[in-house]
Design a protein around this motif. Structure first.
Motif, PDB file in Angstrom:
ATOM      1  N   PRO A 153       0.774  -1.294  -0.067  1.00 10.88           N
ATOM      2  CA  PRO A 153       0.097   0.077  -0.190  1.00 10.88           C
ATOM      3  C   PRO A 153       0.737   1.366  -0.225  1.00 10.88           C
ATOM      4  N   CYS A 154       1.951   1.209   0.685  1.00 13.32           N
ATOM      5  CA  CYS A 154       2.893   2.295   0.732  1.00 13.32           C
ATOM      6  C   CYS A 154       3.329   2.757  -0.665  1.00 13.32           C
ATOM      7  N   ILE A 155       3.854   1.715  -1.422  1.00 16.41           N
ATOM      8  CA  ILE A 155       4.348   2.522  -2.917  1.00 16.41           C
ATOM      9  C   ILE A 155       3.233   2.441  -3.771  1.00 16.41           C
ATOM     10  N   ALA A 156       2.056   1.589  -3.723  1.00 13.12           N
ATOM     11  CA  ALA A 156       1.025   1.655  -4.588  1.00 13.12           C
ATOM     12  C   ALA A 156       0.511   3.028  -4.667  1.00 13.12           C
ATOM     13  N   VAL A 157       0.315   3.630  -3.385  1.00 11.43           N
ATOM     14  CA  VAL A 157      -0.372   5.063  -3.246  1.00 11.43           C
ATOM     15  C   VAL A 157       0.455   5.783  -3.452  1.00 11.43           C
ATOM     16  N   THR A 158       1.955   5.949  -3.175  1.00  9.81           N
ATOM     17  CA  THR A 158       2.952   6.883  -3.740  1.00  9.81           C
ATOM     18  C   THR A 158       2.849   6.706  -5.206  1.00  9.81           C
ATOM     19  N   LEU A 159       3.092   5.950  -6.000  1.00 13.97           N
ATOM     20  CA  LEU A 159       3.057   5.637  -7.325  1.00 13.97           C
ATOM     21  C   LEU A 159       1.761   6.314  -8.021  1.00 13.97           C
ATOM     22  N   PHE A 160       0.591   6.180  -7.421  1.00 12.91           N
ATOM     23  CA  PHE A 160      -0.484   6.725  -8.069  1.00 12.91           C
ATOM     24  C   PHE A 160      -0.447   8.275  -7.724  1.00 12.91           C
ATOM     25  N   ALA A 161       0.070   8.708  -6.614  1.00 16.57           N
ATOM     26  CA  ALA A 161       0.394  10.098  -6.577  1.00 16.57           C
ATOM     27  C   ALA A 161       1.633  10.751  -7.529  1.00 16.57           C
ATOM     28  N   ALA A 162       2.553   9.875  -7.707  1.00 14.20           N
ATOM     29  CA  ALA A 162       3.423  10.410  -8.814  1.00 14.20           C
ATOM     30  C   ALA A 162       2.738  10.708 -10.288  1.00 14.20           C
ATOM     31  N   ILE A 163       1.875   9.712 -10.599  1.00 15.24           N
ATOM     32  CA  ILE A 163       0.972   9.927 -11.809  1.00 15.24           C
ATOM     33  C   ILE A 163       0.066  10.880 -11.692  1.00 15.24           C
ATOM     34  N   LEU A 164      -0.444  11.373 -10.662  1.00 14.13           N
ATOM     35  CA  LEU A 164      -1.124  12.510 -10.441  1.00 14.13           C
ATOM     36  C   LEU A 164      -0.364  13.738 -10.759  1.00 14.13           C
ATOM     37  N   LEU A 165       0.809  13.787 -10.370  1.00 11.96           N
ATOM     38  CA  LEU A 165       1.779  15.017 -10.409  1.00 11.96           C
ATOM     39  C   LEU A 165       2.218  15.030 -11.795  1.00 11.96           C
ATOM     40  N   SER A 166       2.241  14.026 -12.762  1.00 10.07           N
ATOM     41  CA  SER A 166       2.832  14.018 -14.017  1.00 10.07           C
ATOM     42  C   SER A 166       2.832  14.985 -14.752  1.00 10.07           C
ATOM     43  N   ARG A 167       1.579  15.686 -15.000  1.00 14.87           N
ATOM     44  CA  ARG A 167       1.676  16.713 -15.939  1.00 14.87           C
ATOM     45  C   ARG A 167       2.088  17.986 -15.383  1.00 14.87           C
ATOM     46  N   SER A 168       2.262  18.101 -13.914  1.00 12.60           N
ATOM     47  CA  SER A 168       3.164  19.210 -13.381  1.00 12.60           C
ATOM     48  C   SER A 168       4.529  18.953 -13.431  1.00 12.60           C
ATOM     49  N   ILE A 169       4.976  17.698 -13.451  1.00 16.06           N
ATOM     50  CA  ILE A 169       6.197  17.577 -13.582  1.00 16.06           C
ATOM     51  C   ILE A 169       6.844  17.566 -14.964  1.00 16.06           C
ATOM     52  N   SER A 170       5.962  17.320 -16.012  1.00 14.78           N
ATOM     53  CA  SER A 170       6.295  17.721 -17.428  1.00 14.78           C
ATOM     54  C   SER A 170       6.551  19.220 -17.478  1.00 14.78           C
TER      55      SER A 170
ATOM     56  N   LEU B 199       3.270  29.514 -16.807  1.00 15.16           N
ATOM     57  CA  LEU B 199       2.169  28.727 -17.182  1.00 15.16           C
ATOM     58  C   LEU B 199       1.135  28.687 -16.185  1.00 15.16           C
ATOM     59  N   GLY B 200       1.527  29.201 -14.991  1.00 14.02           N
ATOM     60  CA  GLY B 200       0.529  29.098 -13.702  1.00 14.02           C
ATOM     61  C   GLY B 200       0.744  28.064 -12.762  1.00 14.02           C
ATOM     62  N   LEU B 201       1.729  27.389 -12.947  1.00 10.88           N
ATOM     63  CA  LEU B 201       2.275  26.373 -11.889  1.00 10.88           C
ATOM     64  C   LEU B 201       2.625  26.860 -10.594  1.00 10.88           C
ATOM     65  N   ARG B 202       2.273  26.134  -9.459  1.00 11.58           N
ATOM     66  CA  ARG B 202       2.820  26.827  -8.194  1.00 11.58           C
ATOM     67  C   ARG B 202       3.922  25.884  -8.023  1.00 11.58           C
ATOM     68  N   VAL B 203       5.152  26.161  -8.593  1.00  9.87           N
ATOM     69  CA  VAL B 203       6.435  25.425  -8.697  1.00  9.87           C
ATOM     70  C   VAL B 203       6.744  25.101  -7.156  1.00  9.87           C
ATOM     71  N   ASN B 204       6.743  25.671  -6.158  1.00 10.56           N
ATOM     72  CA  ASN B 204       7.347  25.228  -4.913  1.00 10.56           C
ATOM     73  C   ASN B 204       6.416  24.088  -4.190  1.00 10.56           C
ATOM     74  N   ILE B 205       5.096  24.284  -4.433  1.00  9.47           N
ATOM     75  CA  ILE B 205       4.076  23.307  -3.800  1.00  9.47           C
ATOM     76  C   ILE B 205       4.448  22.006  -4.660  1.00  9.47           C
ATOM     77  N   VAL B 206       4.571  22.094  -5.963  1.00  4.33           N
ATOM     78  CA  VAL B 206       4.633  20.839  -6.739  1.00  4.33           C
ATOM     79  C   VAL B 206       6.076  20.341  -6.512  1.00  4.33           C
ATOM     80  N   LYS B 207       7.100  20.791  -6.293  1.00  5.23           N
ATOM     81  CA  LYS B 207       8.273  20.529  -5.758  1.00  5.23           C
ATOM     82  C   LYS B 207       8.280  19.717  -4.678  1.00  5.23           C
ATOM     83  N   PHE B 208       7.615  20.370  -3.513  1.00  4.31           N
ATOM     84  CA  PHE B 208       7.431  19.724  -2.259  1.00  4.31           C
ATOM     85  C   PHE B 208       6.818  18.527  -2.296  1.00  4.31           C
ATOM     86  N   ALA B 209       5.701  18.349  -3.091  1.00  2.00           N
ATOM     87  CA  ALA B 209       4.961  17.201  -3.092  1.00  2.00           C
ATOM     88  C   ALA B 209       5.687  16.005  -3.987  1.00  2.00           C
TER      89      ALA B 209
END
Length: 349
Positions: free
Chosen positions: A216-233, A245-255
């Motif tokens: 569950p630890c890795i599965a939830v975190t992998l799902f979170a990474a997929i949710l962040l994928s657009r912001s990481i792009s 482009l309107g991204l909250r850079v510091n928040i995304v980097k922290f997540a």
């Protein structure tokens, strides 16, 4: 000037995007199929070799009195599942790090996260014997966080801030320091033999109890990474462009940093400081599916799982009586790849 239909189709960004999406989807589907086949074959290999039918019977019709069924259910299946989970975690951690730092050489091992988690776990073996696995994972996260702070702090001291090359050099220095201290503690307090195989990297001895916490630890975190994928792009284009482009850079980097810490810490708590998976796999995924992290992250998860399952299989087949550590198998592939990337970066610079 005449323009053919084929030329206009190739130049259409929408058509190109659809084509890349289909190719990425094909890479993921084929990767999953090869992964399943590799995992099934891995169940049959070891000191005691078994036919695939025995593995199938152990999974579908488990008999407690059968030695073959016990070997598969209690020894081989947990380690195969752990290999797949940890491979996905390390590969995605590397992909996320490369995206948020714009550093093609970023990896949880090179950036010191694995060494930090290993250092803390050496302290746990020495001073807190018999610690439950829940606390081992927690301390792994703390160790990874500590080393990340040290790496970013050291690389930011000089003029110009934390450039990609400074991060790598600081990560290598911090990793060497923490590894040396950790080995010294293990030798001084007489726990070197207990953690020697774990330090070299391996999934032998993985239990179902560990998997119940790890999955569950890795599965939830992998799902979170997929949710962040657009912001990481967007972040991979540079902080200024992403912010424009309107991204909250510091928040995304922290997540994203939390995602990396959880994935790296959980992985090290099971297999030890296996490095370079997060360096190799994202580059292969990027070559196959393009630069969109919406595809890079899931592709990295599949390819990372496949790499570690095959590495564990090779570790058992090279010398069945004396198992080879996974870390050594990965290093045979990863070190030449790292040298190639370093030379490529130098030429581009």
């Amino acid at each position: 000037m005449k323009v053919s239909i084929n030329d206009s189709v190739r130049s259409d960004p929408f058509v190109n995007k659809i084509g890349r999406s289909w190719r990425a989807l094909l890479v993921i589907i084929v990767g999953i199929c090869v992964l399943v086949i590799s995992m099934a074959f891995s169940l049959t290999q070891g000191v005691v070799q078994m036919p695939l039918s025995a593995a199938w019977d152990a999974l579908m019709h488990f008999t407690p009195g059968s030695m073959q069924h016990l070997i598969i259910q209690d020894l081989r299946l947990p380690r195969v599942l752990a290999s797949a989970l940890v491979g996905a975690a390390l590969a995605v951690a590397g992909a996320v790090m490369q995206g948020i730092t714009q550093n093609p050489m970023a990896d949880s091992g090179l950036m010191g996260l694995n060494a930090g988690a290993s250092f803390i776990l050496s302290l746990c073996f020495a001073f807190l014997p018999g610690l439950s696995y829940n606390y081992i994972i927690l301390y792994s996260f703390l160790g990874a966080s500590m080393s990340a702070g040290m790496v970013y702090g050291i690389s930011s001291l000089q003029r110009g801030g934390a450039t990609p090359m400074k991060l790598v050099l600081a990560g290598i220095a911090v990793s060497a320091l923490l590894a040396a201290i950790g080995h010294g503690i293990a030798i001084y307090f007489g726990v070197a033999q207990e953690i020697s195989f774990w330090t070299a990297g391996g999934v032998a001895g993985t239990t179902w109890q560990q998997l119940r916490i790890l999955f569950p630890c890795i599965a939830v975190t992998l799902f979170a990474a997929i949710l962040l994928s657009r912001s990481i792009s967007l972040l991979s284009l540079g902080d200024d462009i992403a912010q424009g482009l309107g991204l909250r850079v510091n928040i995304v980097k922290f997540a994203a940093a939390l995602v990396v810490l959880v994935l790296a810490g959980a992985s090290v708590s099971v297999v030890g400081p296996v490095g370079l998976v997060g360096l190799i796999i994202p580059h292969i995924a990027r070559y196959l599916v393009g630069v969109d992290y919406g595809w890079i992250i899931p592709s990295s998860a599949v390819l990372g799982s496949l790499l570690l399952v095959l590495a564990d299989l090779g570790a058992r087949m090279l010398n069945p009586l004396h198992e080879t550590p996974i870390g050594a198998i990965i290093a045979l592939i990863g070190v030449p790849f790292f040298l190639y990337l370093a030379r490529k970066q130098r030429r581009e610079a």
